[in-house]
Design a protein around this motif. Sequence first.
Motif, PDB file in Angstrom:
ATOM      1  N   ASN A 161       0.836  -1.209   0.000  1.00 27.49           N
ATOM      2  CA  ASN A 161       0.000   0.000   0.000  1.00 27.49           C
ATOM      3  C   ASN A 161       0.874   1.263   0.000  1.00 27.49           C
ATOM      4  O   ASN A 161       0.667   2.194   0.771  1.00 27.49           O
ATOM      5  CB  ASN A 161      -0.968  -0.006   1.182  1.00 27.49           C
ATOM      6  CG  ASN A 161      -1.867  -1.217   1.156  1.00 27.49           C
ATOM      7  OD1 ASN A 161      -2.319  -1.651   0.100  1.00 27.49           O
ATOM      8  ND2 ASN A 161      -2.118  -1.791   2.315  1.00 27.49           N
ATOM      9  N   PHE A 162       1.841   1.252  -0.889  1.00 31.54           N
ATOM     10  CA  PHE A 162       2.893   2.267  -0.973  1.00 31.54           C
ATOM     11  C   PHE A 162       2.375   3.701  -1.003  1.00 31.54           C
ATOM     12  O   PHE A 162       2.896   4.562  -0.305  1.00 31.54           O
ATOM     13  CB  PHE A 162       3.756   1.972  -2.216  1.00 31.54           C
ATOM     14  CG  PHE A 162       4.864   2.956  -2.461  1.00 31.54           C
ATOM     15  CD1 PHE A 162       5.931   3.050  -1.590  1.00 31.54           C
ATOM     16  CD2 PHE A 162       4.833   3.780  -3.582  1.00 31.54           C
ATOM     17  CE1 PHE A 162       6.964   3.953  -1.817  1.00 31.54           C
ATOM     18  CE2 PHE A 162       5.856   4.677  -3.823  1.00 31.54           C
ATOM     19  CZ  PHE A 162       6.924   4.757  -2.945  1.00 31.54           C
ATOM     20  N   LEU A 163       1.365   3.958  -1.804  1.00 31.83           N
ATOM     21  CA  LEU A 163       0.871   5.331  -1.958  1.00 31.83           C
ATOM     22  C   LEU A 163      -0.134   5.752  -0.884  1.00 31.83           C
ATOM     23  O   LEU A 163      -0.414   6.937  -0.756  1.00 31.83           O
ATOM     24  CB  LEU A 163       0.226   5.513  -3.339  1.00 31.83           C
ATOM     25  CG  LEU A 163       1.159   5.456  -4.542  1.00 31.83           C
ATOM     26  CD1 LEU A 163       0.351   5.548  -5.835  1.00 31.83           C
ATOM     27  CD2 LEU A 163       2.217   6.548  -4.489  1.00 31.83           C
ATOM     28  N   THR A 164      -0.639   4.795  -0.117  1.00 29.41           N
ATOM     29  CA  THR A 164      -1.765   5.135   0.772  1.00 29.41           C
ATOM     30  C   THR A 164      -1.507   4.946   2.261  1.00 29.41           C
ATOM     31  O   THR A 164      -2.307   5.412   3.071  1.00 29.41           O
ATOM     32  CB  THR A 164      -3.006   4.305   0.385  1.00 29.41           C
ATOM     33  OG1 THR A 164      -2.688   2.914   0.501  1.00 29.41           O
ATOM     34  CG2 THR A 164      -3.461   4.636  -1.032  1.00 29.41           C
ATOM     35  N   GLU A 165      -0.429   4.264   2.635  1.00 29.01           N
ATOM     36  CA  GLU A 165      -0.146   4.020   4.054  1.00 29.01           C
ATOM     37  C   GLU A 165       1.303   4.383   4.372  1.00 29.01           C
ATOM     38  O   GLU A 165       2.173   4.305   3.497  1.00 29.01           O
ATOM     39  CB  GLU A 165      -0.348   2.541   4.408  1.00 29.01           C
ATOM     40  CG  GLU A 165      -1.769   2.066   4.282  1.00 29.01           C
ATOM     41  CD  GLU A 165      -1.900   0.570   4.596  1.00 29.01           C
ATOM     42  OE1 GLU A 165      -3.027   0.084   4.494  1.00 29.01           O
ATOM     43  OE2 GLU A 165      -0.895  -0.088   4.927  1.00 29.01           O
TER      44      GLU A 165
ATOM     45  N   THR B  23       5.972  -5.213  -7.757  1.00 26.74           N
ATOM     46  CA  THR B  23       4.533  -5.037  -7.967  1.00 26.74           C
ATOM     47  C   THR B  23       4.134  -3.587  -7.706  1.00 26.74           C
ATOM     48  O   THR B  23       3.409  -2.979  -8.496  1.00 26.74           O
ATOM     49  CB  THR B  23       3.733  -5.988  -7.059  1.00 26.74           C
ATOM     50  OG1 THR B  23       4.058  -7.338  -7.413  1.00 26.74           O
ATOM     51  CG2 THR B  23       2.243  -5.770  -7.201  1.00 26.74           C
ATOM     52  N   ALA B  24       4.643  -3.017  -6.610  1.00 29.55           N
ATOM     53  CA  ALA B  24       4.318  -1.618  -6.292  1.00 29.55           C
ATOM     54  C   ALA B  24       4.882  -0.665  -7.338  1.00 29.55           C
ATOM     55  O   ALA B  24       4.188   0.252  -7.791  1.00 29.55           O
ATOM     56  CB  ALA B  24       4.848  -1.256  -4.907  1.00 29.55           C
TER      57      ALA B  24
ATOM     58  N   THR C 279       3.131  12.913  -2.214  1.00 27.94           N
ATOM     59  CA  THR C 279       3.804  12.784  -0.930  1.00 27.94           C
ATOM     60  C   THR C 279       3.323  11.525  -0.220  1.00 27.94           C
ATOM     61  O   THR C 279       2.122  11.278  -0.130  1.00 27.94           O
ATOM     62  CB  THR C 279       3.537  14.019  -0.044  1.00 27.94           C
ATOM     63  OG1 THR C 279       4.024  15.184  -0.718  1.00 27.94           O
ATOM     64  CG2 THR C 279       4.223  13.892   1.303  1.00 27.94           C
ATOM     65  N   ILE C 280       4.282  10.738   0.227  1.00 30.30           N
ATOM     66  CA  ILE C 280       4.001   9.590   1.078  1.00 30.30           C
ATOM     67  C   ILE C 280       4.747   9.824   2.388  1.00 30.30           C
ATOM     68  O   ILE C 280       5.437  10.829   2.535  1.00 30.30           O
ATOM     69  CB  ILE C 280       4.433   8.260   0.422  1.00 30.30           C
ATOM     70  CG1 ILE C 280       5.957   8.228   0.249  1.00 30.30           C
ATOM     71  CG2 ILE C 280       3.720   8.048  -0.902  1.00 30.30           C
ATOM     72  CD1 ILE C 280       6.525   6.843   0.201  1.00 30.30           C
ATOM     73  N   SER C 281       4.640   8.887   3.311  1.00 29.27           N
ATOM     74  CA  SER C 281       5.404   9.031   4.550  1.00 29.27           C
ATOM     75  C   SER C 281       6.040   7.709   4.937  1.00 29.27           C
ATOM     76  O   SER C 281       5.529   6.630   4.626  1.00 29.27           O
ATOM     77  CB  SER C 281       4.516   9.540   5.682  1.00 29.27           C
ATOM     78  OG  SER C 281       3.485   8.615   5.957  1.00 29.27           O
TER      79      SER C 281
ATOM     80  N   LEU D 124       7.778  12.370   2.354  1.00 34.47           N
ATOM     81  CA  LEU D 124       8.735  12.260   1.256  1.00 34.47           C
ATOM     82  C   LEU D 124       7.969  12.252  -0.063  1.00 34.47           C
ATOM     83  O   LEU D 124       6.870  11.703  -0.123  1.00 34.47           O
ATOM     84  CB  LEU D 124       9.512  10.940   1.331  1.00 34.47           C
ATOM     85  CG  LEU D 124      10.277  10.598   2.592  1.00 34.47           C
ATOM     86  CD1 LEU D 124      10.618   9.123   2.603  1.00 34.47           C
ATOM     87  CD2 LEU D 124      11.533  11.430   2.661  1.00 34.47           C
ATOM     88  N   THR D 125       8.571  12.801  -1.098  1.00 35.77           N
ATOM     89  CA  THR D 125       7.969  12.587  -2.404  1.00 35.77           C
ATOM     90  C   THR D 125       8.172  11.120  -2.768  1.00 35.77           C
ATOM     91  O   THR D 125       9.102  10.465  -2.256  1.00 35.77           O
ATOM     92  CB  THR D 125       8.608  13.468  -3.502  1.00 35.77           C
ATOM     93  OG1 THR D 125       9.979  13.096  -3.645  1.00 35.77           O
ATOM     94  CG2 THR D 125       8.458  14.956  -3.198  1.00 35.77           C
ATOM     95  N   VAL D 126       7.334  10.606  -3.624  1.00 31.14           N
ATOM     96  CA  VAL D 126       7.493   9.233  -4.090  1.00 31.14           C
ATOM     97  C   VAL D 126       8.874   9.068  -4.715  1.00 31.14           C
ATOM     98  O   VAL D 126       9.567   8.074  -4.469  1.00 31.14           O
ATOM     99  CB  VAL D 126       6.363   8.868  -5.078  1.00 31.14           C
ATOM    100  CG1 VAL D 126       6.668   7.577  -5.822  1.00 31.14           C
ATOM    101  CG2 VAL D 126       5.032   8.780  -4.332  1.00 31.14           C
ATOM    102  N   CYS D 127       9.301  10.054  -5.479  1.00 34.15           N
ATOM    103  CA  CYS D 127      10.625  10.018  -6.113  1.00 34.15           C
ATOM    104  C   CYS D 127      11.720   9.854  -5.050  1.00 34.15           C
ATOM    105  O   CYS D 127      12.607   9.010  -5.181  1.00 34.15           O
ATOM    106  CB  CYS D 127      10.819  11.296  -6.923  1.00 34.15           C
ATOM    107  SG  CYS D 127      12.318  11.343  -7.896  1.00 34.15           S
ATOM    108  N   ASP D 128      11.666  10.655  -3.998  1.00 36.53           N
ATOM    109  CA  ASP D 128      12.654  10.573  -2.929  1.00 36.53           C
ATOM    110  C   ASP D 128      12.581   9.232  -2.205  1.00 36.53           C
ATOM    111  O   ASP D 128      13.611   8.644  -1.852  1.00 36.53           O
ATOM    112  CB  ASP D 128      12.469  11.730  -1.944  1.00 36.53           C
ATOM    113  CG  ASP D 128      13.590  11.844  -0.935  1.00 36.53           C
ATOM    114  OD1 ASP D 128      14.727  11.424  -1.241  1.00 36.53           O
ATOM    115  OD2 ASP D 128      13.337  12.372   0.165  1.00 36.53           O
ATOM    116  N   ALA D 129      11.380   8.727  -1.980  1.00 38.41           N
ATOM    117  CA  ALA D 129      11.222   7.433  -1.309  1.00 38.41           C
ATOM    118  C   ALA D 129      11.850   6.313  -2.137  1.00 38.41           C
ATOM    119  O   ALA D 129      12.487   5.405  -1.583  1.00 38.41           O
ATOM    120  CB  ALA D 129       9.746   7.149  -1.050  1.00 38.41           C
TER     121      ALA D 129
END
Length: 177
Positions: free
Chosen positions: A62-66, A102-103, A115-117, A123-128
Motif C-alpha cells: 500500500n505504498f501510496l496510501t499508508e 509489484t508496487a 507525498t508519502i510518509s 517524502l515525495t514518491v521520487c525521494d522514497a
Amino acid sequence: MQSEETFLKDSIKRFHADKALADKTFAQLDEKDFFYQPSSESNSIAIIIQHLHGNMMSRWTNFLTEDGEKPWRQRDAEFEPSATNKSELLSLWEAGWHCVFTALEQLEPADLMKTISIRNDPLTVCDAIIRQIAHYAYHVGQIIFVGKIIKDANWHTLSIAKKKSNEFNQQMKKTNP
C-alpha cells in the motif's frame, strides 16, 4: 512526462541490478554460508535477508496510501535468527522483491511528485524510491562482502576481475563501437 517515465524505468532497472548481484552471490554459497557471521556484531546474510524482507514488505505494501513503517512490522525481530534454511531465506527474498516490483510497476509518472510518509516523515514518491535504492544497495553490498569473505579464492567476481580492466575495456570497445 518523459523524464518521469524514464525515472521509473531506470529505478526498476537499478532494483533489478541490485537483486541480480545478490542472486549471483547466493548461487555461490552453501546453505551454512547464509548463517556465517564475520563477528559477533556483524549480521549474517540470513539476517540481512530477513531485514530486507521486513523492510520491503512494510515500505511497498500500500505504498501510496499508508505509512511505509507498518504497525505490523517487527523490525527488531528481523535481526534475530528465525529462518532455518536456504530455501526459506530465498522464499523471503523473492517475496520481498515481488512486493517491491509489484508496487513500482503500478506507479504512474504523475505519482512521482505525490507525498508519502515513512515513520511519519513526508517524502515525495521520487525521494522514497531513491531512499530505497540506496538502502537495498547498501545491504546488497554487505551480502556480497560476506560472500567474498566466505568464498575467498573460490569467489567468482560479479564485476571486472582484478587486473582485467584493460581487457574488459577493449572488449567493451568491440561490443559498443
